[in-house]
Each structure stands twice: as C-alpha cells, then as structure tokens.
Enzyme design. Structure first.
Site, short mmCIF file in Angstrom:
data_model
loop_
_atom_site.label_atom_id
_atom_site.label_comp_id
_atom_site.label_asym_id
_atom_site.label_seq_id
_atom_site.Cartn_x
_atom_site.Cartn_y
_atom_site.Cartn_z
NE ARG A 37 -1.54 -4.61 -5.61
CZ ARG A 37 -0.79 -3.83 -6.38
NH1 ARG A 37 -1.31 -3.18 -7.37
NH2 ARG A 37 0.47 -3.70 -6.12
NE ARG A 41 -6.40 0.54 -3.38
CZ ARG A 41 -5.41 1.42 -3.46
NH1 ARG A 41 -5.53 2.62 -2.93
NH2 ARG A 41 -4.28 1.11 -4.09
NE ARG A 50 -8.51 -2.21 3.08
CZ ARG A 50 -8.37 -1.30 4.02
NH1 ARG A 50 -9.09 -1.36 5.12
NH2 ARG A 50 -7.51 -0.31 3.88
CG ASP A 86 0.72 -5.73 2.52
OD1 ASP A 86 1.90 -5.50 2.85
OD2 ASP A 86 0.15 -5.15 1.58
CE1 TYR A 164 7.10 -1.15 0.00
CE2 TYR A 164 7.68 -3.42 -0.53
CZ TYR A 164 6.99 -2.26 -0.82
OH TYR A 164 6.19 -2.20 -1.93
#
Length: 367
Positions: A37, A41, A50, A86, A164
C-alpha cells in the site's frame, strides 16, 4: 538488452534491479525495500488524485492507476513499484457487483449464498479480456517508470477472494465462508477452481503487459487453521504458481519471480516455502530468525516490520529497522512492512523507514 536502451519488450532498460536480484536469491549490495500500500491514502497527493472519482472507476483508468503507482516513487527511493489496483477486480470480472463504500470498505450487494449461485459467475476464461484496463495500466506505468525500478503485478489468492464473494464484504470471523468449507466442501472446491482458472491468465496477462514480478495476497489465511488451509488454500496457491510459470514458458515470456504473502499463515510457513514461489512474505507476528530456520536457504523472505512501528519517532524507526535487518540477515531478503500502510501514517516516517533500510543494510555488508 538492445543498443537503443530498450529491453526485449520495447520497455526502457532497467537501471535498478536490486529487488529482482534479491527475489531470485542473488547477492545484492544493499537490502531492497518497498511497502505494501505504498500508493495509498497516507499520501496527500493520492487523496487529491482519488477525490474526483469512485474507487473502481479509478481502477479502470490506466492514467489514474499509473499516476497513483508513481506518486510514492517521487517521494521515496523505493526499490520497486506495485501497480495500483485491487484484488476484487477479479470477482467483478466474474460478473459480481462490487462497490467500495467510503469508511466501510468493499461491499457485494448480492454475495454467493447457495451452491446454485455459482452458475451466475462468468466463464473464468473470459476474465482476462474483462481486465484489459489493468494490463493497459501496467504497460503505461512500465513506460513512464523509464526503467527506474521494477514493476510488481498482483492478485488475491483464491481463498481470500472466496471470502469476500461469500461474506459480501469484510468480516472478523469469515464464518459464512468457513460454513461453506464445512457444509459445502464440493461447491467450495468448485469456486476455488473457478477463481484459480481466472487468476492464471490474469497474472500471465500482467507479465505480458510488463509486470516484472507477481505477488499473490492470501490476506485471510489466518482464519483457517492448518487443516483447512492445507485443504482449501494451499493446493490453489501451489496451482497458481505452477500454472503461471508453465503458461509464461509456453508464451515465450521470461520467468518472473513470484511472491506469496499469506497473512497470519505462520502455521504453514514450511509449506508456503515449497509452494513454488521465490519469495515468501511475512507479517509482523513472525520472528525473522525463526522463519529463516523454518524455510531454509531456498527462498527469499520479505517483510515484516509492524506497520504501526511507523507511528514511532524517526529515531526509533531506525533502531527497529536495524534490529529487523540484523535478524533477517543481509542476503535473500526484501524489506517491507508486515502489512499495508495505514491511511493516517506520516509520509516522513515512511521515508525514514526506507532510508534506514538502505543505510543500515549497506553498513551490515561492510562489517
């Protein structure tokens, strides 16, 4: 390499191959480092890029993915880039709807509930053609990297994707997905086969597009004990590496190192070291010297600083890195965190981590 400075696929020649050399188990002058990552962010420029569009629209924009992938490299002397994407683009390409809910994470409005729901999934052979936008992002990024460092491609491993698709989002127990393993073992294997059949051409396609290494994320390994893991995760992890390598060879593509990162999968370390991957990623719950003893000399290890160590002072980060490098030893090692960077981390401290790895690993080699 051809005389014009372009490599075999017409990409700019690689200037820093330290990460690839370490991955293949060759000696390096210093320890290479990247962060899971690293395009994230915690970077104000990432939040700015973004802000304009929703998460999966960003994933589908090669320009945006390229920009986000390159941002951390403008700030830090990282030894590898990892494409911004992703793991859930694969279930999406299989026909499942996935949205990213701000503050909550991924959400599947219609998760898999019954065995018959598997019939809703598209043919896994068509997945690679649905994910052309990832390949375009990789090719564009590889061009714009201009040979600075290698580019890593990635995907989620079958069991993690299955969780998921059945849970419909994040879960602390994975009880629904594990219910499938116990109550519907046949259907579970069927789903895991579908996912494997989708992942193989997807990963091969990433290499064809320019990825120079591949990481498989088994993020939810820790929810399985040794038995379930060896039954429902490990066979598919092995199958992915074996088939990707065979397909690359058939396609006349050069082999690339593959990394397996099974978070909290320390109970299967020996098996993972023999699963056909050049690199085994470790999370922060594993002691490096013990891991090294258990996996032997045949694989490179990657990891494993606790991401939360980046909340410490820069001085303490330096000390923690020094300890980590001493424990792993100088060769067959790629420095990383034991999990991804968190959004509230200070970029300065990420820089301190990267610099400490480079500085101390050079000192280690002189002594």
């Amino acid at each position: 390499m051809e005389a014009n400075g372009l490599g075999s696929q017409g990409f700019p020649e690689l200037k820093n191959d330290t990460f690839l050399r370490a991955a293949w188990g060759e000696d390096t002058d210093y320890t290479p480092v990247w962060c899971m990552r690293q395009a994230g962010r915690y970077l104000p420029e990432f939040r700015e890029t973004r802000a304009a569009q929703d998460f999966f629209s960003t994933c589908r924009s090669p320009e945006a993915c390229c920009e986000l992938t390159l941002q951390p490299l403008r700030r830090f002397p990282l030894d590898a880039a990892i494409i911004f994407s992703d793991i859930l683009v694969v279930p999406q390409a299989l026909g499942m709807e996935v949205t990213m809910v701000p503050g909550k994470g991924p959400s599947f409005p219609e998760p898999l509930r019954e065995e018959r729901d598997l019939e809703r999934l598209r043919d896994p052979a068509s997945v690679a053609s649905e994910l052309g936008y990832v390949f375009q992002a990789i090719t564009l990024t590889r061009q714009r990297l201009a040979g600075r460092v290698p580019l890593i491609g990635f995907a989620g491993a079958p069991w993690t994707l299955m969780t998921y698709m059945i849970e419909g989002g994040s879960s602390s127990t994975m009880a629904q997905a594990k219910r499938w393993l116990y109550q519907k073992p046949q259907a579970s294997h069927q789903l895991l086969h579908i996912l494997t059949d989708a992942l193989v051409p997807y990963l091969v396609g990433q290499v064809a597009a320019g990825a120079q290494a591949l990481q498989l994320f088994e993020s939810h390994a820790g929810h399985l004990g040794p038995q379930l893991f060896s039954q429902f995760a490990l066979p598919y992890i092995r199958d992915v590496s074996k088939r990707v390598k065979a397909r690359l060879q058939e396609a006349g593509l050069a082999p690339v190192p593959m990394i397996i990162f099974a978070k909290d999968g320390h109970f299967a370390l020996e098996e993972l070291a023999q699963a056909g991957y050049e690199v085994v990623g470790l999370d922060w719950t594993v002691a490096p010297e013990k891991a090294r003893e258990r996996v032997g000399k045949t694989v490179t290890l990657q990891g494993n600083l606790d991401p939360c160590a980046l909340y410490a002072s820069e001085e303490e980060i330096g000390q923690l890195v020094q300890q980590m490098l001493d424990d792993f030893g100088p060769q067959r090692y790629i420095a990383n965190l034991g999990h991804g960077l968190y959004p509230d981390m200070d970029p300065e401290h990420v820089g301190a981590f990267v610099d400490a790895v480079h500085r101390h690993s050079r000192l280690l080699r002189q002594n």
